[in-house]
Design an enzyme around this catalytic site. Structure first.
Site: not given
Ligand code: NAP
Length: 289
Positions: A236, A168, A93
């Protein structure tokens, strides 16, 4: 088609096992070599002696590393060695912008790139039931689908490069909201003195049921926060969502709150715990005052 995988963490290990089962996996590599040697011995395939050796000897490279800089580090390391025509698939990701940088670097050597992040947790990686959202060239995706089907129950083509990672980001915003809702509700249940196992069982069968409650509900109430999905990694991801939203002058209040909560937990040393460690904060808030 010969495939290789780079990155054998919580996700990459499960993916590697499933691709190996399908017969497509011929090489693997991990930065910490011990993990690669152990898994290679288990699967009866070769651990590459270097990332370059893996890159130069296969047609499909699947990457699963932590963050944006890690992906670009890997891409730069393999770039001079990958065969033209090879297909690189990134399942990490990262931001859409990083996916575009990776695609451009590889295109300079006639190498194809798909941004193909996944959802479904370590359980999905282990069971080969991940949901994959893909950006890039649909014809290239068609070529590698047999390999990806070994680890995914659902593969959806989203559009041009970066749109897999954009999708995502949507998933991660939703995951933050679900984490807030489940941890807050279960901390409330605990403060009320309700029988937690029964609460989870009954709620999971109704309109508030969800994957996170099914897979992390009981463990969090037992103070078990083994990852899973590391809180530091979700932090993150939410920073990526925050900067994407800032470009559209949009606000994401649920993400902002979750980042503040995660900052506090990271300061306390819980970055490597599962994201359900948010329950630690909610328990304190539920019993405060
Ligand atoms: P993890 O268990 O922390 O594993 C990270 C992997 O990346 C390790 O193999 C690590 O190697 C490797 N790595 C990190 N930096 C690297 C670098 N600079 N060069 C080479 N290798 C590097 O993380 P994970 O849970 O598998 O997550 C991997 C990715 O999938 C992340 O982007 C995460 O956001 C995403 N993801 C995770 C989940 C989940 O539920 N866990 C679900 C969906 C997506 P070492 O072994 O040497 O440290």
């Amino acid at each position: 088609m010969q495939a290789g995988i780079i990155g054998l963490g919580a996700m990459g290990t499960g993916m590697a096992r499933n691709i190996a089962r399908s017969g497509y996996l011929t090489k693997l590599w991990n930065r910490t070599p011990d993990k690669a040697h152990k898994l290679a011995a288990e699967l009866g395939i070769e651990a590459a002696t270097s990332i370059q050796q893996l890159a130069s000897s296969i047609d499909i490279i699947i990457i699963c590393v932590s963050a944006d800089n890690d992906l670009l580090e890997v891409i730069n390391a393999i770039l001079p060695y990958v065969k033209p025509g090879c297909i690189v698939i990134d399942t990490s990701t990262v931001s859409s912008a990083t996916a575009l940088v990776a695609a451009d670097l590889l295109a300079s050597r006639q190498i194809h790139f798909l941004d193909a992040p996944v959802s479904g947790g370590v359980e999905g990686a282990k069971n080969g039931t991940l949901a994959m959202m893909v950006g890039g060239d649909n014809a290239i995706l068609d070529k590698v689908k047999p390999v990806l089907e070994a680890m995914c129950a659902r593969i959806i083509y989203m559009g041009k490069t970066g749109m897999g990672q954009g999708t995502k980001a949507v998933n991660q915003i939703m995951a933050a909201g679900i984490n807030q809702a489940v941890t807050e509700a279960l901390a409330f249940a605990q403060a009320e003195g309700l029988p937690l196992e029964k609460v989870i069982e009954v709620v999971a069968g109704g309109a508030a049921g969800n994957w996170f409650l099914d897979h992390r509900g009981l463990s969090m109430t037992q103070q078990d926060f083994q990852p899973g999905f590391k809180l530091g990694l979700h932090h993150k991801d939410l920073k990526i969502c925050q900067s994407m939203a800032a470009k559209n002058l949009a606000s994401l209040p649920g993400v902002e709150q979750t980042l503040l909560d995660y900052d506090e937990l990271i300061k306390e040393g819980y970055a490597d715990e599962d994201i359900s460690a948010l329950f630690r904060l909610k328990q304190r808030e539920s019993s405060a005052g």
